[in-house]
Design a protein around this motif. Structure first.
Motif, PDB file in Angstrom:
ATOM      1  N   ALA A 134      40.824  27.558  43.560  1.00 21.22           N
ATOM      2  CA  ALA A 134      41.350  28.750  42.891  1.00 21.22           C
ATOM      3  C   ALA A 134      40.466  29.161  41.714  1.00 21.22           C
ATOM      4  O   ALA A 134      40.291  30.352  41.431  1.00 21.22           O
ATOM      5  N   LYS A 135      39.906  28.173  41.026  1.00 20.53           N
ATOM      6  CA  LYS A 135      39.032  28.473  39.895  1.00 20.53           C
ATOM      7  C   LYS A 135      37.800  29.241  40.352  1.00 20.53           C
ATOM      8  O   LYS A 135      37.385  30.213  39.709  1.00 20.53           O
ATOM      9  N   TYR A 136      37.199  28.831  41.465  1.00 16.54           N
ATOM     10  CA  TYR A 136      36.034  29.554  41.981  1.00 16.54           C
ATOM     11  C   TYR A 136      36.420  30.966  42.422  1.00 16.54           C
ATOM     12  O   TYR A 136      35.636  31.913  42.254  1.00 16.54           O
ATOM     13  N   ASP A 137      37.623  31.117  42.976  1.00 13.29           N
ATOM     14  CA  ASP A 137      38.103  32.460  43.321  1.00 13.29           C
ATOM     15  C   ASP A 137      38.193  33.334  42.080  1.00 13.29           C
ATOM     16  O   ASP A 137      37.827  34.519  42.103  1.00 13.29           O
ATOM     17  N   ASP A 138      38.696  32.766  40.981  1.00  8.47           N
ATOM     18  CA  ASP A 138      38.788  33.512  39.718  1.00  8.47           C
ATOM     19  C   ASP A 138      37.400  33.930  39.232  1.00  8.47           C
ATOM     20  O   ASP A 138      37.197  35.063  38.779  1.00  8.47           O
ATOM     21  N   ILE A 139      36.463  32.999  39.288  1.00 13.41           N
ATOM     22  CA  ILE A 139      35.106  33.294  38.813  1.00 13.41           C
ATOM     23  C   ILE A 139      34.500  34.447  39.608  1.00 13.41           C
ATOM     24  O   ILE A 139      33.909  35.376  39.032  1.00 13.41           O
ATOM     25  N   ALA A 158      36.096  36.826  41.268  1.00 11.42           N
ATOM     26  CA  ALA A 158      36.808  38.071  40.976  1.00 11.42           C
ATOM     27  C   ALA A 158      36.397  38.639  39.617  1.00 11.42           C
ATOM     28  O   ALA A 158      36.173  39.844  39.472  1.00 11.42           O
ATOM     29  N   ILE A 159      36.301  37.780  38.613  1.00 10.75           N
ATOM     30  CA  ILE A 159      35.922  38.234  37.272  1.00 10.75           C
ATOM     31  C   ILE A 159      34.469  38.698  37.262  1.00 10.75           C
ATOM     32  O   ILE A 159      34.131  39.704  36.613  1.00 10.75           O
ATOM     33  N   LEU A 180      41.028  40.014  33.239  1.00  7.65           N
ATOM     34  CA  LEU A 180      40.534  41.280  33.778  1.00  7.65           C
ATOM     35  C   LEU A 180      40.977  42.459  32.923  1.00  7.65           C
ATOM     36  O   LEU A 180      40.190  43.382  32.671  1.00  7.65           O
ATOM     37  N   GLY A 235      45.120  33.590  32.239  1.00  2.76           N
ATOM     38  CA  GLY A 235      45.148  33.859  33.667  1.00  2.76           C
ATOM     39  C   GLY A 235      44.165  34.944  34.066  1.00  2.76           C
ATOM     40  O   GLY A 235      43.653  35.696  33.238  1.00  2.76           O
ATOM     41  N   ARG A 236      43.920  35.034  35.380  1.00  2.00           N
ATOM     42  CA  ARG A 236      42.949  36.015  35.870  1.00  2.00           C
ATOM     43  C   ARG A 236      43.333  37.441  35.492  1.00  2.00           C
ATOM     44  O   ARG A 236      42.477  38.223  35.045  1.00  2.00           O
ATOM     45  N   ASP A 294      37.340  32.185  29.799  1.00  3.44           N
ATOM     46  CA  ASP A 294      38.171  31.284  30.612  1.00  3.44           C
ATOM     47  C   ASP A 294      38.615  30.057  29.823  1.00  3.44           C
ATOM     48  O   ASP A 294      38.411  28.922  30.247  1.00  3.44           O
TER      49      ASP A 294
END
Length: 370
Positions: A26-31, A33-34, A356, A351-352, A347
């Motif tokens: 999930a952390k890589y997904d956040d990175i 997306a950001i 954003l 939260g994401r 970060d």
């Protein structure tokens, strides 16, 4: 004033293999997306660190590897190591890895070199720990030559000397380099003498202290001889924790708890680092001192008091936490100090969606100057 996004991470992905695996995914997904949002919003760069075996920065063992992924997910934003612990790596491997990212990104890279400080990191290169500062500065100069396509001699598997040229050849003619500093004036001055850019932080120092270090850097840079690929004037990049909300009160309420938790980790880590340095020096000068030379750890009460003090002071000066108007004034103040770029540390526990939204508000501020 250029605005960048910095990842560093201080989260715990949870207990147990399954929870950690899901949390890190999930952390890589956040990175991603950001990073895509920062690319669209016009931010200058994305900084990713090198961290090993610690809670802080669990998902960042290799900035080149992550930057290669970000290169294919973005179009214009620069991708930088903030920082790469150079003594842990062979300079040829650094040149090879970042040449790949440079080609994938069509010349959008940069590397900030750190000497390293945490002894546990050096299980990857234990012989490099004692003289890590000298190794970092020596290999930085070598890295410049390798990037330019010069052949360099190294020892091969038979013990002989062989001249090699780093491959693949990079997209960019020169490698944009920064030197990372935790605050030492000597490092600021050394960065100027080497004619690298410099990556520092607002945290842990007063405005006057930082102004003095920037002047020291500028003077050393101006007096230094030209270096291959170095610009006529160096870039001062400062990291600052960032969260822009509708009002000061909302920003402090939403960012307060995660920022305090991060600062608690920072204070404890800084204290441990000072204790380790004192112990190392004591052992070097008095071998018989042994373990008794190590200072005692902070108590929970002391740690809490120092964390609260750091939080209050940081809100007063050095962070970008507040309303758009408050952050606009903070950016203007940093520009007056001689800062060229703020690397917005995002970060630290938010939260994401919050990150954003904060970046959208921040991009509006940056757009006012464009």
């Amino acid at each position: 004033m250029d605005l960048s996004v910095m990842f560093f991470g201080a989260d715990d992905a949870g207990a147990g293999h399954t929870a950690k695996y899901a949390g890190h995914t999930a952390k890589y997904d956040d990175i991603l997306a950001i990073a895509r949002a920062a690319d669209r919003l016009g931010f200058t760069a994305i900084w990713t660190p090198e961290r090993h075996f610690q809670q802080v920065g669990q998902v960042f063992p290799n900035p080149a590897l992550l930057s290669a992924a970000l290169a294919t997910a973005t179009e214009r934003i620069h991708l930088r190591a903030g920082s790469l612990v150079l003594p842990l790596h062979h300079p040829l491997r650094v040149a090879e890895d970042w040449a790949v990212v440079d080609n994938l990104s069509r010349g959008r890279i940069g590397v900030s070199v750190a000497t390293g400080w945490h002894s546990t990191d050096f299980v990857l290169a234990p012989a490099a720990y004692q003289d890590r500062r000298e190794r970092a500065f020596r290999d930085l100069a070598l890295l410049r030559r390798l990037w330019a396509g010069e052949a360099a001699e190294f020892t091969d598997g038979t013990g002989g000397r062989v001249a090699v040229v780093s491959q693949p050849r990079p997209y960019s003619a020169s490698l944009p380099l920064w030197t990372t500093t935790s605050g030492s004036p000597q490092t600021w001055e050394a960065a100027g003498r080497m004619r690298t850019n410099i990556l520092g932080a607002t945290i842990g120092q007063t405005r006057d202290e930082l102004a003095g270090k920037i002047r020291l850097y500028r003077d050393a840079y101006a007096a230094a001889p030209e270096q291959p690929g170095a610009p006529p004037r160096g870039t001062v990049t400062l990291m600052a924790h960032t969260y822009v909300a509708g009002t000061d009160e909302a920003a402090r309420e939403q960012a307060g708890a995660p920022l305090k938790e991060y600062l608690r980790s920072y204070v404890a880590q800084t204290a441990a680092n000072k204790q380790a340095a004192a112990h190392e020096g004591a052992v070097a000068s008095k071998p018989a001192a042994g373990k008794g030379a190590r200072a005692g750890a902070l108590s929970e009460e002391q740690l809490g008091t120092l964390t609260e003090f750091a939080f209050r002071r940081y809100l007063t000066w050095g962070s970008l936490i507040g309303s758009p108007e408050t952050c606009r004034k903070s950016l203007a103040d940093l520009a007056d100090l001689g800062c060229d770029e703020v690397a917005c540390f995002v970060d630290f526990g938010l939260g994401r969606a919050e990150v954003l939204e904060s970046l959208r508000r921040l991009a509006d501020l940056g757009g006012e100057d464009r």
